[in-house]
Motif scaffolding. Structure first.
Motif, mmCIF file in Angstrom:
data_model
loop_
_atom_site.group_PDB
_atom_site.id
_atom_site.type_symbol
_atom_site.label_atom_id
_atom_site.label_comp_id
_atom_site.label_asym_id
_atom_site.label_seq_id
_atom_site.Cartn_x
_atom_site.Cartn_y
_atom_site.Cartn_z
ATOM 1 N N LYS A 101 -20.628 44.819 2.997
ATOM 2 C CA LYS A 101 -19.221 45.203 3.127
ATOM 3 C C LYS A 101 -18.872 46.289 2.119
ATOM 4 C CE LYS A 101 -14.569 43.194 2.564
ATOM 5 N NZ LYS A 101 -14.150 44.087 1.452
ATOM 6 N N GLU A 105 -17.795 50.331 2.821
ATOM 7 C CA GLU A 105 -16.569 50.912 2.279
ATOM 8 C C GLU A 105 -16.877 52.129 1.397
ATOM 9 O OE1 GLU A 105 -13.902 46.786 2.203
ATOM 10 O OE2 GLU A 105 -14.881 47.504 0.388
ATOM 11 N N SER A 166 -10.953 49.636 3.764
ATOM 12 C CA SER A 166 -11.224 48.199 3.815
ATOM 13 C C SER A 166 -12.039 47.868 5.062
ATOM 14 C CB SER A 166 -9.920 47.393 3.813
ATOM 15 O OG SER A 166 -9.140 47.705 4.964
ATOM 16 N N SER A 167 -12.758 46.777 4.984
ATOM 17 C CA SER A 167 -13.561 46.316 6.117
ATOM 18 C C SER A 167 -13.604 44.793 6.105
ATOM 19 C CB SER A 167 -14.983 46.874 6.035
ATOM 20 O OG SER A 167 -15.810 46.306 7.036
ATOM 21 N N ASN A 168 -13.474 44.199 7.305
ATOM 22 C CA ASN A 168 -13.671 42.749 7.395
ATOM 23 C C ASN A 168 -15.145 42.408 7.602
ATOM 24 O OD1 ASN A 168 -14.064 43.507 10.050
ATOM 25 N ND2 ASN A 168 -12.193 42.523 10.828
ATOM 26 N N TYR A 169 -15.951 43.428 7.831
ATOM 27 C CA TYR A 169 -17.412 43.334 7.953
ATOM 28 C C TYR A 169 -17.840 42.301 8.996
ATOM 29 C CZ TYR A 169 -22.106 44.460 6.418
ATOM 30 O OH TYR A 169 -23.399 44.911 6.359
ATOM 31 N N PHE A 177 -20.210 47.992 12.626
ATOM 32 C CA PHE A 177 -19.262 47.379 11.709
ATOM 33 C C PHE A 177 -18.087 48.334 11.522
ATOM 34 C CE2 PHE A 177 -23.233 45.298 10.829
ATOM 35 C CZ PHE A 177 -22.880 43.974 10.593
ATOM 36 N N GLN A 178 -16.893 47.782 11.393
ATOM 37 C CA GLN A 178 -15.694 48.599 11.332
ATOM 38 C C GLN A 178 -15.142 48.697 9.912
ATOM 39 O OE1 GLN A 178 -13.140 46.554 14.121
ATOM 40 N NE2 GLN A 178 -13.892 47.752 15.863
ATOM 41 N N ALA A 179 -14.566 49.868 9.631
ATOM 42 C CA ALA A 179 -13.839 50.077 8.375
ATOM 43 C C ALA A 179 -12.560 50.829 8.713
ATOM 44 C CB ALA A 179 -14.678 50.867 7.378
ATOM 45 N N THR A 180 -11.457 50.418 8.144
ATOM 46 C CA THR A 180 -10.188 51.119 8.345
ATOM 47 C C THR A 180 -9.844 51.898 7.094
ATOM 48 O OG1 THR A 180 -8.951 49.146 7.644
ATOM 49 C CG2 THR A 180 -9.287 49.462 10.004
ATOM 50 N N GLU A 212 -16.302 53.166 13.049
ATOM 51 C CA GLU A 212 -17.355 52.220 13.376
ATOM 52 C C GLU A 212 -18.687 52.851 12.994
ATOM 53 O OE1 GLU A 212 -17.309 50.702 17.324
ATOM 54 O OE2 GLU A 212 -15.403 49.634 17.041
#
Length: 230
Positions: A101, A105, A166-169, A177-180, A212
């Protein structure tokens, strides 16, 4: 949101001639030193030496000349007079190389730093090296650079200011995997050899983007990027 619009051909009339930009790396001169004298030993003779004679003493060695440290040419931001010079290429931090995670980031921060590097230099390759062709916002970004730096034109501004990452991983069905990110962007100004061409407004209100990325044998790799509605 990073700038993905590009100028129309109406600007082409303002492009005159060719104006090259050279990034100069200043290197120090070579070091120099003389030959060190060797130690001289007193030569014996077949005749009797005078009482109290002694061997000649060793001559002191010459102090070596220090080697000058190479000095990098100073960074100069873009202005109405010309494009940026000697822009340092961002270095990926070790954390951004980790499959975690925190690694994702850190990679997102690094990726946006590469975007800013492209705005200053017109070079899309650092972003392209860590982004897939499925990233359509990336493709639009490349077109902005192609247009903004065509025929000796250059750009000033458009810098992204990353407010939060931030990412919820959580892995998606596609294995990404997503990061905002929360970002602001400066106005983008276009210039050419003939002077000012135009401006695209930036974004003074924070915008949210969703990145992503997948982790490969070479590290993180962006597969999609989109701007979300606030």
């Amino acid at each position: 949101m990073f700038r993905t619009g590009f100028r129309s051909d109406d600007f082409s009339a303002a492009r005159l001639g060719a104006l090259g930009l050279a990034a100069v790396l200043v290197l120090g001169g070579c070091s120099g030193s003389g030959d060190d004298p060797g130690a001289e030993a007193a030569e014996g003779s077949n005749s009797a030496a005078p009482s109290g004679s002694a061997a000649a003493t060793e001559s002191p060695s010459a102090s070596p000349t220090p080697t000058p440290t190479p000095t990098a040419a100073a960074y100069k931001p873009a202005s109405a007079e010309g494009p940026a010079e000697n822009v340092p290429l961002p270095v990926m931090p070790d954390l951004a190389k980790q499959e975690s995670k925190e690694g994702l980031e850190a990679f997102a921060e690094y990726w946006y730093a590469l975007v800013n590097y492209g705005y200053e230099t017109g070079d899309p390759e650092p972003v392209r090296a860590v982004s897939a062709d499925t990233c359509f916002n990336c493709l639009s970004y490349y077109r902005v650079l192609d247009s903004g730096y065509a025929e000796s034109d250059w750009m000033m501004g458009a810098k992204l200011h990353l407010q939060d990452v931030s990412s919820n991983y959580v892995e998606t069905d596609e294995g990404a995997f997503q990061a905002t990110t929360l970002i602001l962007q400066d106005d983008l100004h276009y210039y050419g050899p003939a002077g000012y061409i135009g401006t695209d407004p930036g974004n003074s209100t924070p915008a949210v983007q969703l990145m992503e990325a997948v982790f490969t044998s070479s590290g993180w790799y962006v597969v999609t990027l989109e701007t979300l509605e606030m």
